[in-house]
Motif scaffolding. Structure first.
Motif, PDB file in Angstrom:
ATOM      1  N   LEU A  58     -30.633  -3.803  11.551  1.00 22.23           N
ATOM      2  CA  LEU A  58     -29.380  -3.045  11.636  1.00 22.23           C
ATOM      3  C   LEU A  58     -29.694  -1.609  11.996  1.00 22.23           C
ATOM      4  O   LEU A  58     -30.425  -0.928  11.281  1.00 22.23           O
ATOM      5  CB  LEU A  58     -28.643  -3.073  10.291  1.00 22.23           C
ATOM      6  CG  LEU A  58     -28.205  -4.438   9.758  1.00 22.23           C
ATOM      7  CD1 LEU A  58     -27.645  -4.300   8.348  1.00 22.23           C
ATOM      8  CD2 LEU A  58     -27.157  -5.046  10.679  1.00 22.23           C
ATOM      9  N   ASP A  59     -29.117  -1.135  13.116  1.00 20.89           N
ATOM     10  CA  ASP A  59     -29.373   0.243  13.529  1.00 20.89           C
ATOM     11  C   ASP A  59     -28.167   1.115  13.191  1.00 20.89           C
ATOM     12  O   ASP A  59     -27.140   1.057  13.864  1.00 20.89           O
ATOM     13  CB  ASP A  59     -29.684   0.296  15.027  1.00 20.89           C
ATOM     14  CG  ASP A  59     -30.354   1.623  15.416  1.00 20.89           C
ATOM     15  OD1 ASP A  59     -30.277   2.574  14.614  1.00 20.89           O
ATOM     16  OD2 ASP A  59     -30.949   1.687  16.506  1.00 20.89           O
ATOM     17  N   GLU A  60     -28.300   1.906  12.155  1.00 19.60           N
ATOM     18  CA  GLU A  60     -27.271   2.846  11.695  1.00 19.60           C
ATOM     19  C   GLU A  60     -25.894   2.205  11.542  1.00 19.60           C
ATOM     20  O   GLU A  60     -24.939   2.615  12.193  1.00 19.60           O
ATOM     21  CB  GLU A  60     -27.200   4.044  12.654  1.00 19.60           C
ATOM     22  CG  GLU A  60     -28.534   4.757  12.735  1.00 19.60           C
ATOM     23  CD  GLU A  60     -28.394   6.247  12.988  1.00 19.60           C
ATOM     24  OE1 GLU A  60     -27.370   6.804  12.579  1.00 19.60           O
ATOM     25  OE2 GLU A  60     -29.321   6.830  13.566  1.00 19.60           O
ATOM     26  N   PRO A  61     -25.798   1.235  10.653  1.00 14.55           N
ATOM     27  CA  PRO A  61     -24.499   0.569  10.473  1.00 14.55           C
ATOM     28  C   PRO A  61     -23.431   1.480   9.885  1.00 14.55           C
ATOM     29  O   PRO A  61     -22.248   1.179  10.026  1.00 14.55           O
ATOM     30  CB  PRO A  61     -24.817  -0.584   9.509  1.00 14.55           C
ATOM     31  CG  PRO A  61     -26.068  -0.186   8.819  1.00 14.55           C
ATOM     32  CD  PRO A  61     -26.842   0.635   9.808  1.00 14.55           C
ATOM     33  N   LYS A  67     -36.586   5.850  15.436  1.00  9.85           N
ATOM     34  CA  LYS A  67     -36.108   4.686  14.675  1.00  9.85           C
ATOM     35  C   LYS A  67     -35.523   3.619  15.605  1.00  9.85           C
ATOM     36  O   LYS A  67     -35.903   2.443  15.542  1.00  9.85           O
ATOM     37  CB  LYS A  67     -35.055   5.125  13.645  1.00  9.85           C
ATOM     38  CG  LYS A  67     -35.511   6.271  12.751  1.00  9.85           C
ATOM     39  CD  LYS A  67     -34.426   6.712  11.781  1.00  9.85           C
ATOM     40  CE  LYS A  67     -33.171   7.258  12.431  1.00  9.85           C
ATOM     41  NZ  LYS A  67     -33.343   8.558  13.107  1.00  9.85           N
ATOM     42  N   SER A  68     -34.601   4.044  16.462  1.00 11.48           N
ATOM     43  CA  SER A  68     -33.986   3.071  17.377  1.00 11.48           C
ATOM     44  C   SER A  68     -35.023   2.500  18.329  1.00 11.48           C
ATOM     45  O   SER A  68     -35.004   1.307  18.641  1.00 11.48           O
ATOM     46  CB  SER A  68     -32.872   3.736  18.186  1.00 11.48           C
ATOM     47  OG  SER A  68     -31.832   4.132  17.339  1.00 11.48           O
ATOM     48  N   SER A  69     -35.928   3.358  18.785  1.00  5.51           N
ATOM     49  CA  SER A  69     -36.973   2.880  19.695  1.00  5.51           C
ATOM     50  C   SER A  69     -37.778   1.772  19.034  1.00  5.51           C
ATOM     51  O   SER A  69     -38.145   0.786  19.684  1.00  5.51           O
ATOM     52  CB  SER A  69     -37.895   4.021  20.100  1.00  5.51           C
ATOM     53  OG  SER A  69     -37.147   5.021  20.755  1.00  5.51           O
ATOM     54  N   PRO A 128     -27.150  -3.429  17.330  1.00  6.86           N
ATOM     55  CA  PRO A 128     -27.651  -2.170  17.882  1.00  6.86           C
ATOM     56  C   PRO A 128     -26.867  -0.947  17.416  1.00  6.86           C
ATOM     57  O   PRO A 128     -25.764  -1.055  16.899  1.00  6.86           O
ATOM     58  CB  PRO A 128     -27.493  -2.366  19.392  1.00  6.86           C
ATOM     59  CG  PRO A 128     -26.375  -3.321  19.542  1.00  6.86           C
ATOM     60  CD  PRO A 128     -26.430  -4.227  18.339  1.00  6.86           C
ATOM     61  N   GLU A 129     -27.482   0.207  17.632  1.00  8.83           N
ATOM     62  CA  GLU A 129     -26.847   1.480  17.306  1.00  8.83           C
ATOM     63  C   GLU A 129     -25.541   1.629  18.076  1.00  8.83           C
ATOM     64  O   GLU A 129     -25.454   1.268  19.249  1.00  8.83           O
ATOM     65  CB  GLU A 129     -27.805   2.614  17.691  1.00  8.83           C
ATOM     66  CG  GLU A 129     -27.344   3.982  17.288  1.00  8.83           C
ATOM     67  CD  GLU A 129     -28.415   5.037  17.572  1.00  8.83           C
ATOM     68  OE1 GLU A 129     -29.078   5.445  16.627  1.00  8.83           O
ATOM     69  OE2 GLU A 129     -28.590   5.425  18.740  1.00  8.83           O
ATOM     70  N   GLY A 130     -24.541   2.174  17.403  1.00 11.52           N
ATOM     71  CA  GLY A 130     -23.263   2.403  18.080  1.00 11.52           C
ATOM     72  C   GLY A 130     -22.399   1.161  18.173  1.00 11.52           C
ATOM     73  O   GLY A 130     -21.460   1.124  18.963  1.00 11.52           O
TER      74      GLY A 130
HETATM   75 MG    MG Z   1     -31.215   5.849  16.815  1.00 10.04          MG
END
Ligand code: MG
Ligand code: ATP
Lengths: 297, 239
Positions: B162-165, B44-46, B86-88
């Protein structure tokens, strides 16, 4: 007491020069993880510009900005030609590249200018001295201290108030995310090099004004010291670089002044021993950088 | 026929020998909320990072707003109207809240637009206005997530990635985050959101794609997927 105050002034002057150099190393390191050992050659370039200006009869007032311009421009050029192609390589690759750049420049200076040390014409005023409260202070020392303070204030204002300064702090903390904000990688890195070149130029002028000469290896020793100062302060931390620079200046000057004559021979090892002692107590340096992650997604 | 706002064709992302994304196709229409789901390591993030230019694509093509943005440098995207949070979270911890937001508007020139962006973000997140001079690193996790989204909004994007908000946040804050996604969408922002919180994501999304091992395992309308009982077990690592 008077000797102590006198030496304290000297320590501020020398420490300030180390601080400017360490700051130049730290600005580039914090952005791209490169320890630029060719930083010293930027100093040497500024030194030679001063020398040639003297030979050409150009007044020192004009020689100074020319020297600063030269080292700034050289730094930006250095990034463009030598460091951009290895930007995404490992820290070791970049380090070796910077050694190569330093050596190439040294050989060029030796062959195109001279192997030997060349005199630099300085204004008479610099070698004078003035009395402040019973202390005799060399004008060059005073100029060094004032220039350092001005540069530090200038840089602090830039980094805390200007949009591009804030962007440089953002990029130093998280380069990839800074790019996501629309901050151009090339611009930020070129800016970091320009600042480091300017700082090297100021340091070179202060260095030369204490010695009145320039040689192809001029930059080597002060930049080695600045590197130690940057580590002492916390590699990549700007405030740390300044603190480390001043601390190293103080250590060197006080040891030279107050160590018993029998021990003077061991001055440098004792000084480095003190540095190691500080690092044993604070392994990440005096004021470590907030983020030591050299993340480059 | 109206072109989708974002169109991804045969996207391929590799890290050395690791095939993270294996030739996926999907599109996001103007005005949609799309959820991208999948277990840890599904890619997913990729996918988002490749769209944003943070990681190079090995193959395939990404079209945004009628333009080919494949492998464009990340700094070019906010200007085109697409930003990634981004994630995190990755707020700039050593910068103040206001400086973080200022960086979000870095590429904007028009002072009126910039002023409007500040207004919008401070209206959406009053807490950020209150804490504007505080170091971002000292905010709570939820506040940092709001800052991360606010920062991404400062460039006034047409589309938000949005990556894992909701990652690592308390249930109450997670609810706020999903409400926010709906609000932003009503303001006209198209949203592609990666989530582990499947039920919440399917509640707000129009459609969803489920990734498994770098491929799209299934896709469809959010409410159909929500109704399918074996979704969790089949693709999302159980539970
Ligand atoms: Mg990810
Ligand atoms: N920089 C990298 N180098 C090597 N492999 C990577 C890198 N980034 C991701 N991977 C691998 O690619 C695959 C997909 O990772 P990705 O981060 O896209 O997954 P994800 O779906 O976002 O997972 P998560 O839900 O845990 O965030 C994983 O196998 C991961 O180990």
């Amino acid at each position: 007491m008077e000797l102590f105050l006198q030496q304290t002034v000297n320590a501020f002057a020398l420490g300030g020069t180390y601080a400017l150099l360490a700051l130049g190393l730290a600005v580039v390191f914090s952005i791209m993880g490169l320890i630029n050992f060719a930083h010293g050659e930027l100093m040497t370039i500024a030194g030679y510009v001063l020398m040639y200006c003297g030979l050409a009869g150009i007044s020192f007032v004009f020689a100074v900005p020319l020297a600063l311009l030269a080292s700034t421009f050289a730094a930006v050029l250095m990034e463009r030609v030598a460091f951009r192609p290895v930007r995404n390589s490992s820290g070791a690759t970049m380090l070796v590249t910077s050694f190569a750049v330093a050596m190439i420049l040294q050989v060029l200076f030796q062959n195109l200018i001279s192997v030997r040390s060349q005199p630099v014409l300085l204004p008479e005023a610099l070698s004078g001295s003035i009395m402040i409260g019973g202390l005799v202070i060399g004008v060059n020392k005073l100029v060094a201290i004032i220039s350092t303070v001005i540069m530090l204030i200038f840089l602090d204002r830039f980094l805390s108030k200007q949009k591009y300064g804030i962007a440089m702090r953002a990029a130093a903390e998280d380069f990839a995310v800074a790019r996501l904000m629309g901050i151009r990688a090339n611009t930020v890195i070129a800016g970091a090099f320009a600042i480091s070149g300017l700082l090297a130029g100021v340091a070179a002028i202060l260095w030369v004004s204490q010695r009145a000469s320039v040689d192809p290896l001029m930059g080597f020793t002060p930049v080695l010291k600045a590197f130690i100062a940057a580590i002492l302060g916390g590699l990549g931390s700007l405030r740390g670089a300044v603190a480390g620079g001043f601390l190293l200046g103080f250590i060197e000057i006080y040891l030279a002044a107050f160590l018993p004559p029998a021990l003077q021979e061991f001055r440098d090892p004792i000084g480095l021993g003190l540095v190691v002692l500080v690092l044993l107590m604070r392994p990440n340096g005096l004021l470590p950088a907030a983020s030591l992650k050299a993340e480059k997604v | 026929m109206v072109q989708p706002l974002l169109q991804v064709r045969s996207l391929d992302v590799r890290y050395g020998a690791v095939q993270a994304v294996d030739g996926i196709n999907f599109e996001v229409e103007q005005g949609e909320i799309i959820a991208l789901l999948g277990a840890n390591g599904a890619g997913k993030s990729s996918t988002l990072n490749a769209i944003a230019g943070l990681v190079p694509t090995f193959g395939g093509e990404v079209q945004f707003d009628g333009q080919n943005i494949t492998n464009l440098r990340p700094e070019m995207l906010p200007g085109l109207g697409i930003t990634l949070s981004p994630e995190g979270r990755r707020v700039f911890g050593t910068l103040s809240v206001a400086e973080n937001l200022q960086m979000g508007a870095f590429g904007m020139k028009d002072p009126h637009e910039i002023a409007a962006a500040w207004d919008r973000v401070y209206t959406l997140f009053p807490i950020l206005a209150e804490r504007r001079d505080q170091f971002a690193g000292t905010l709570s996790g939820g506040q940092q997530q709001m800052l991360a989204v606010g920062r991404a909004l400062m460039s006034n994007p047409k589309m938000l990635l949005l990556d894992e908000p909701s990652l690592g946040l308390a249930p109450k804050i997670i609810e706020q985050i999903f409400e926010l996604i709906t609000t932003l969408n009503q303001q006209g922002v198209t949203i592609l959101v990666v989530e582990q919180n499947v039920s919440m994501a399917l509640e707000v999304a129009n459609r969803a794609y489920v990734l498994a091992n770098g491929r799209i395992a299934t896709s469809g309308a959010a409410k159909d997927l929500a109704a399918s009982t074996n979704l969790q077990n089949a693709y999302l690592g159980g539970a």
